[in-house]
Design a protein around this motif. Structure first.
Motif, PDB file in Angstrom:
ATOM      1  N   MET A   1       1.017  -1.259  -0.162  1.00  0.00           N
ATOM      2  CA  MET A   1      -0.206   0.020   0.131  1.00  0.00           C
ATOM      3  C   MET A   1       0.741   1.185   0.031  1.00  0.00           C
ATOM      4  N   SER A   2       0.535   2.248  -0.782  1.00  0.00           N
ATOM      5  CA  SER A   2       1.134   3.486  -0.876  1.00  0.00           C
ATOM      6  C   SER A   2       0.994   4.558   0.252  1.00  0.00           C
ATOM      7  N   SER A   3       2.147   5.310   0.581  1.00  0.00           N
ATOM      8  CA  SER A   3       1.937   6.241   1.656  1.00  0.00           C
ATOM      9  C   SER A   3       2.118   7.579   0.841  1.00  0.00           C
ATOM     10  N   VAL A   4       0.969   8.564   1.281  1.00  0.00           N
ATOM     11  CA  VAL A   4       0.971   9.897   0.858  1.00  0.00           C
ATOM     12  C   VAL A   4       1.153  10.715   2.044  1.00  0.00           C
ATOM     13  N   LEU A   5       1.809  11.728   1.690  1.00  0.00           N
ATOM     14  CA  LEU A   5       1.847  13.161   2.941  1.00  0.00           C
ATOM     15  C   LEU A   5       1.266  14.128   1.995  1.00  0.00           C
ATOM     16  N   VAL A   6       0.288  14.734   2.627  1.00  0.00           N
ATOM     17  CA  VAL A   6      -0.579  15.913   2.288  1.00  0.00           C
ATOM     18  C   VAL A   6       0.005  17.188   3.017  1.00  0.00           C
ATOM     19  N   VAL A   7       0.537  18.166   2.572  1.00  0.00           N
ATOM     20  CA  VAL A   7       1.222  19.216   3.084  1.00  0.00           C
ATOM     21  C   VAL A   7       0.345  20.432   2.621  1.00  0.00           C
ATOM     22  N   ASP A   8      -0.511  21.185   3.401  1.00  0.00           N
ATOM     23  CA  ASP A   8      -1.101  22.384   2.972  1.00  0.00           C
ATOM     24  C   ASP A   8      -1.370  22.950   4.425  1.00  0.00           C
ATOM     25  N   ASP A   9      -1.245  24.371   4.320  1.00  0.00           N
ATOM     26  CA  ASP A   9      -1.513  25.132   5.642  1.00  0.00           C
ATOM     27  C   ASP A   9      -3.184  25.456   5.809  1.00  0.00           C
ATOM     28  N   THR A  24      -9.289   5.972  -1.152  1.00  0.00           N
ATOM     29  CA  THR A  24      -8.664   5.345  -2.212  1.00  0.00           C
ATOM     30  C   THR A  24      -8.102   4.237  -1.722  1.00  0.00           C
ATOM     31  N   GLY A  25      -7.566   4.206  -0.542  1.00  0.00           N
ATOM     32  CA  GLY A  25      -6.949   2.906   0.142  1.00  0.00           C
ATOM     33  C   GLY A  25      -5.380   3.223   0.364  1.00  0.00           C
ATOM     34  N   TRP A  26      -4.984   4.658   0.238  1.00  0.00           N
ATOM     35  CA  TRP A  26      -3.586   4.784   0.497  1.00  0.00           C
ATOM     36  C   TRP A  26      -3.350   5.254   2.104  1.00  0.00           C
ATOM     37  N   THR A  27      -2.212   4.965   2.659  1.00  0.00           N
ATOM     38  CA  THR A  27      -1.991   5.515   3.919  1.00  0.00           C
ATOM     39  C   THR A  27      -1.533   6.835   3.744  1.00  0.00           C
ATOM     40  N   VAL A  28      -2.323   7.763   4.540  1.00  0.00           N
ATOM     41  CA  VAL A  28      -2.228   9.263   4.453  1.00  0.00           C
ATOM     42  C   VAL A  28      -1.855   9.996   5.911  1.00  0.00           C
ATOM     43  N   SER A  29      -0.746  10.755   5.805  1.00  0.00           N
ATOM     44  CA  SER A  29      -0.418  11.672   6.966  1.00  0.00           C
ATOM     45  C   SER A  29      -0.330  12.929   6.269  1.00  0.00           C
ATOM     46  N   VAL A  30      -0.559  14.088   7.416  1.00  0.00           N
ATOM     47  CA  VAL A  30      -0.666  15.333   6.992  1.00  0.00           C
ATOM     48  C   VAL A  30       0.513  16.202   7.704  1.00  0.00           C
ATOM     49  N   ALA A  31       0.723  17.187   7.051  1.00  0.00           N
ATOM     50  CA  ALA A  31       1.618  18.455   7.755  1.00  0.00           C
ATOM     51  C   ALA A  31       1.264  19.848   7.460  1.00  0.00           C
ATOM     52  N   GLN A  32       1.327  20.714   8.196  1.00  0.00           N
ATOM     53  CA  GLN A  32       0.613  22.237   8.219  1.00  0.00           C
ATOM     54  C   GLN A  32       1.510  22.961   7.300  1.00  0.00           C
ATOM     55  N   PRO A  46       7.739   9.014   2.435  1.00  0.00           N
ATOM     56  CA  PRO A  46       6.394   8.425   1.665  1.00  0.00           C
ATOM     57  C   PRO A  46       6.792   8.227   0.524  1.00  0.00           C
ATOM     58  N   ASP A  47       5.650   7.618  -0.066  1.00  0.00           N
ATOM     59  CA  ASP A  47       5.734   7.387  -1.776  1.00  0.00           C
ATOM     60  C   ASP A  47       5.629   8.594  -2.694  1.00  0.00           C
ATOM     61  N   LEU A  48       4.762   9.494  -2.011  1.00  0.00           N
ATOM     62  CA  LEU A  48       4.436  10.701  -2.779  1.00  0.00           C
ATOM     63  C   LEU A  48       3.910  11.915  -1.751  1.00  0.00           C
ATOM     64  N   VAL A  49       4.126  13.206  -2.156  1.00  0.00           N
ATOM     65  CA  VAL A  49       4.026  14.156  -1.627  1.00  0.00           C
ATOM     66  C   VAL A  49       2.828  15.229  -2.272  1.00  0.00           C
ATOM     67  N   VAL A  50       1.821  15.599  -1.526  1.00  0.00           N
ATOM     68  CA  VAL A  50       0.666  16.417  -2.440  1.00  0.00           C
ATOM     69  C   VAL A  50       1.193  17.747  -1.623  1.00  0.00           C
ATOM     70  N   LEU A  51       1.612  18.729  -2.317  1.00  0.00           N
ATOM     71  CA  LEU A  51       2.321  19.978  -1.774  1.00  0.00           C
ATOM     72  C   LEU A  51       1.521  20.993  -2.315  1.00  0.00           C
ATOM     73  N   ASP A  52       1.203  21.936  -1.451  1.00  0.00           N
ATOM     74  CA  ASP A  52       0.629  23.180  -1.459  1.00  0.00           C
ATOM     75  C   ASP A  52       1.767  24.223  -1.960  1.00  0.00           C
ATOM     76  N   VAL A  53       1.790  25.009  -2.858  1.00  0.00           N
ATOM     77  CA  VAL A  53       2.773  26.012  -3.237  1.00  0.00           C
ATOM     78  C   VAL A  53       3.055  27.042  -2.170  1.00  0.00           C
ATOM     79  N   VAL A  54       1.815  27.966  -1.802  1.00  0.00           N
ATOM     80  CA  VAL A  54       1.708  29.313  -1.000  1.00  0.00           C
ATOM     81  C   VAL A  54       1.666  28.557   0.501  1.00  0.00           C
ATOM     82  N   MET A  55       2.777  28.861   1.349  1.00  0.00           N
ATOM     83  CA  MET A  55       2.661  28.390   2.658  1.00  0.00           C
ATOM     84  C   MET A  55       3.432  29.487   3.403  1.00  0.00           C
ATOM     85  N   PRO A  56       3.062  29.515   4.811  1.00  0.00           N
ATOM     86  CA  PRO A  56       4.331  30.289   5.365  1.00  0.00           C
ATOM     87  C   PRO A  56       5.373  29.557   5.859  1.00  0.00           C
TER      88      PRO A  56
END
Length: 124
Positions: A1-9, A24-32, A46-56
């Motif tokens: 199972m793939s792991s995804v890190l979601v980074v958004d403020d 969808t079945g992926w293991t998800v963690s988050v960061a602000q 993680p296998d993949l990072v979903v990453l916001d651009v505009v963050m402090p």
């Protein structure tokens, strides 16, 4: 199972994106922000990072460069996900090493299709 890190403020977007990916079945963690994300990436790649651009503190472009220029993390897939939707923004994101660039607001299926395609390519 793939792991995804979601980074958004934005707490709302973190919750929405992580919920979508978890269903969808992926293991998800988050960061602000980028600093919290660096610590989580260092602790467990993680296998993949979903990453916001505009963050402090550290923007998404900076974190993407850190991921792609670090030998231990260079193979992590990065999807930049931003409201910055001009062609130059997309160009700059890919130039920083991002594997994909999704413009907010996005359709849930668009983000899922992008993540699925990248992870399928990594598994191949």
């Amino acid at each position: 199972m793939s792991s995804v890190l979601v980074v958004d403020d934005s707490p709302m977007l973190r919750e929405m994106i992580s919920g979508l990916l978890t269903k969808t079945g992926w293991t998800v963690s988050v960061a602000q922000d980028g600093f919290e994300a660096k610590a989580k990436i260092a602790a467990e790649l993680p296998d993949l990072v979903v990453l916001d651009v505009v963050m402090p503190n550290m923007n998404g472009y900076e974190l993407c460069r850190w991921i792609k220029n670090n030998e231990a993390t260079e193979n992590i897939l990065v999807v930049l996900c931003s409201s910055k939707g001009e062609e130059f923004d997309r160009y700059w994101g890919i130039k920083q090493g991002a594997d994909a660039y999704v413009i907010k607001p996005f359709r849930p299926g668009e983000l899922l299709d992008t993540v699925k395609a990248l992870l399928a390519g990594k598994a191949a």
